[in-house]
Design a protein around this motif. Sequence first.
Motif, PDB file in Angstrom:
ATOM      1  N   PHE A   1       0.828  -1.201   0.000  1.00  0.00           N
ATOM      2  CA  PHE A   1       0.000   0.000   0.000  1.00  0.00           C
ATOM      3  C   PHE A   1       0.864   1.253   0.000  1.00  0.00           C
ATOM      4  CE2 PHE A   1      -2.783   3.138   2.209  1.00  0.00           C
ATOM      5  CZ  PHE A   1      -3.698   3.277   1.182  1.00  0.00           C
ATOM      6  N   ALA A   2       1.954   1.239   0.751  1.00  0.00           N
ATOM      7  CA  ALA A   2       2.879   2.385   0.768  1.00  0.00           C
ATOM      8  C   ALA A   2       3.500   2.576  -0.614  1.00  0.00           C
ATOM      9  CB  ALA A   2       3.960   2.177   1.824  1.00  0.00           C
ATOM     10  N   ALA A   3       3.864   1.479  -1.277  1.00  0.00           N
ATOM     11  CA  ALA A   3       4.418   1.573  -2.632  1.00  0.00           C
ATOM     12  C   ALA A   3       3.367   2.131  -3.595  1.00  0.00           C
ATOM     13  CB  ALA A   3       4.913   0.216  -3.091  1.00  0.00           C
ATOM     14  N   HIS A   4       2.116   1.717  -3.414  1.00  0.00           N
ATOM     15  CA  HIS A   4       1.027   2.229  -4.241  1.00  0.00           C
ATOM     16  C   HIS A   4       0.875   3.735  -4.046  1.00  0.00           C
ATOM     17  CE1 HIS A   4      -2.928   2.673  -6.039  1.00  0.00           C
ATOM     18  NE2 HIS A   4      -3.350   3.201  -4.906  1.00  0.00           N
TER      19      HIS A   4
ATOM     20  N   MET B   1       1.281   6.752  -6.823  1.00  0.00           N
ATOM     21  CA  MET B   1       0.183   7.659  -7.122  1.00  0.00           C
ATOM     22  C   MET B   1       0.572   9.119  -6.941  1.00  0.00           C
ATOM     23  SD  MET B   1      -2.445   6.003  -8.151  1.00  0.00           S
ATOM     24  CE  MET B   1      -1.301   5.035  -9.061  1.00  0.00           C
ATOM     25  N   GLN B   2       1.469   9.404  -6.011  1.00  0.00           N
ATOM     26  CA  GLN B   2       1.819  10.787  -5.726  1.00  0.00           C
ATOM     27  C   GLN B   2       3.139  11.216  -6.351  1.00  0.00           C
ATOM     28  OE1 GLN B   2       1.505  11.290  -1.508  1.00  0.00           O
ATOM     29  NE2 GLN B   2      -0.711  11.114  -1.532  1.00  0.00           N
ATOM     30  N   ARG B   3       3.696  10.375  -7.205  1.00  0.00           N
ATOM     31  CA  ARG B   3       4.954  10.717  -7.861  1.00  0.00           C
ATOM     32  C   ARG B   3       4.680  11.795  -8.912  1.00  0.00           C
ATOM     33  NH1 ARG B   3       7.674   5.678  -9.627  1.00  0.00           N
ATOM     34  NH2 ARG B   3       5.780   5.483 -10.815  1.00  0.00           N
ATOM     35  N   GLN B   4       5.481  12.835  -8.899  1.00  0.00           N
ATOM     36  CA  GLN B   4       5.378  13.901  -9.890  1.00  0.00           C
ATOM     37  C   GLN B   4       6.330  13.594 -11.034  1.00  0.00           C
ATOM     38  OE1 GLN B   4       3.284  16.532  -9.700  1.00  0.00           O
ATOM     39  NE2 GLN B   4       2.441  15.636  -7.843  1.00  0.00           N
ATOM     40  N   ARG B   5       5.807  13.543 -12.219  1.00  0.00           N
ATOM     41  CA  ARG B   5       6.663  13.304 -13.380  1.00  0.00           C
ATOM     42  C   ARG B   5       6.548  14.489 -14.324  1.00  0.00           C
ATOM     43  NH1 ARG B   5       2.351   9.417 -14.174  1.00  0.00           N
ATOM     44  NH2 ARG B   5       3.487   7.791 -13.139  1.00  0.00           N
ATOM     45  N   PRO B   6       7.591  14.734 -15.097  1.00  0.00           N
ATOM     46  CA  PRO B   6       7.531  15.856 -16.027  1.00  0.00           C
ATOM     47  C   PRO B   6       6.462  15.615 -17.095  1.00  0.00           C
ATOM     48  CG  PRO B   6       9.524  14.563 -16.378  1.00  0.00           C
ATOM     49  CD  PRO B   6       8.849  14.014 -15.155  1.00  0.00           C
ATOM     50  N   ALA B   7       5.674  16.621 -17.338  1.00  0.00           N
ATOM     51  CA  ALA B   7       4.598  16.488 -18.318  1.00  0.00           C
ATOM     52  C   ALA B   7       5.079  16.969 -19.682  1.00  0.00           C
ATOM     53  CB  ALA B   7       3.396  17.314 -17.869  1.00  0.00           C
ATOM     54  N   TYR B   8       4.590  16.341 -20.716  1.00  0.00           N
ATOM     55  CA  TYR B   8       4.849  16.729 -22.094  1.00  0.00           C
ATOM     56  C   TYR B   8       6.337  16.704 -22.446  1.00  0.00           C
ATOM     57  CZ  TYR B   8       0.091  18.204 -21.463  1.00  0.00           C
ATOM     58  OH  TYR B   8      -1.239  18.218 -21.164  1.00  0.00           O
TER      59      TYR B   8
ATOM     60  N   ASP C   1       8.262   7.493 -18.484  1.00  0.00           N
ATOM     61  CA  ASP C   1       7.805   7.114 -17.144  1.00  0.00           C
ATOM     62  C   ASP C   1       6.441   6.453 -17.217  1.00  0.00           C
ATOM     63  OD1 ASP C   1       9.967   7.801 -15.620  1.00  0.00           O
ATOM     64  OD2 ASP C   1       9.185   9.768 -15.034  1.00  0.00           O
ATOM     65  N   GLY C   2       5.574   6.966 -18.094  1.00  0.00           N
ATOM     66  CA  GLY C   2       4.260   6.356 -18.264  1.00  0.00           C
ATOM     67  C   GLY C   2       4.354   4.946 -18.813  1.00  0.00           C
ATOM     68  N   VAL C   3       5.258   4.732 -19.744  1.00  0.00           N
ATOM     69  CA  VAL C   3       5.454   3.392 -20.299  1.00  0.00           C
ATOM     70  C   VAL C   3       6.002   2.461 -19.228  1.00  0.00           C
ATOM     71  CG1 VAL C   3       6.786   2.058 -21.982  1.00  0.00           C
ATOM     72  CG2 VAL C   3       5.742   4.215 -22.649  1.00  0.00           C
ATOM     73  N   ARG C   4       6.945   2.958 -18.413  1.00  0.00           N
ATOM     74  CA  ARG C   4       7.495   2.136 -17.333  1.00  0.00           C
ATOM     75  C   ARG C   4       6.404   1.765 -16.325  1.00  0.00           C
ATOM     76  NH1 ARG C   4      11.273   5.221 -13.883  1.00  0.00           N
ATOM     77  NH2 ARG C   4       9.351   5.695 -12.831  1.00  0.00           N
ATOM     78  N   ASP C   5       5.561   2.730 -15.977  1.00  0.00           N
ATOM     79  CA  ASP C   5       4.457   2.435 -15.054  1.00  0.00           C
ATOM     80  C   ASP C   5       3.522   1.388 -15.635  1.00  0.00           C
ATOM     81  OD1 ASP C   5       5.454   4.223 -13.228  1.00  0.00           O
ATOM     82  OD2 ASP C   5       4.063   5.835 -13.791  1.00  0.00           O
TER      83      ASP C   5
END
Length: 97
Positions: A29-32, A36-43, A50-54
């Motif tokens: 749950f902590a990993a989840h 969920m709250q990880r900030q990734r660079p947009a565009y 990062d989206g593909v890795r997720d």
Amino acid sequence: MPELQPDRSPRFDDELLGLDPADPEAQAFAAHLDRMQRQRPAYTVEGYLDGVRDFAESANRAEGGRRLGAVLVAGLLLAVAAFLVWEALMFVVATWL
């Protein structure tokens, strides 16, 4: 301040106070929450990767129908990419001849 273990999320000191950090379900749950709250660079390319890795990590955790669906989506994306590369290659060859 208590020392953090290397695999222990700092969330157990904040949001998950009172849960057992050694419990596998609490760790999951902590990993989840971390994901969920990880900030990734947009565009940016990094944001897209990062989206593909997720997607790949969640597909590896999935079971049954969800895993089959993820495999089909990935296979379809690879087939489309291969088709586009083939078409581009044929266009280049036809242009040179």
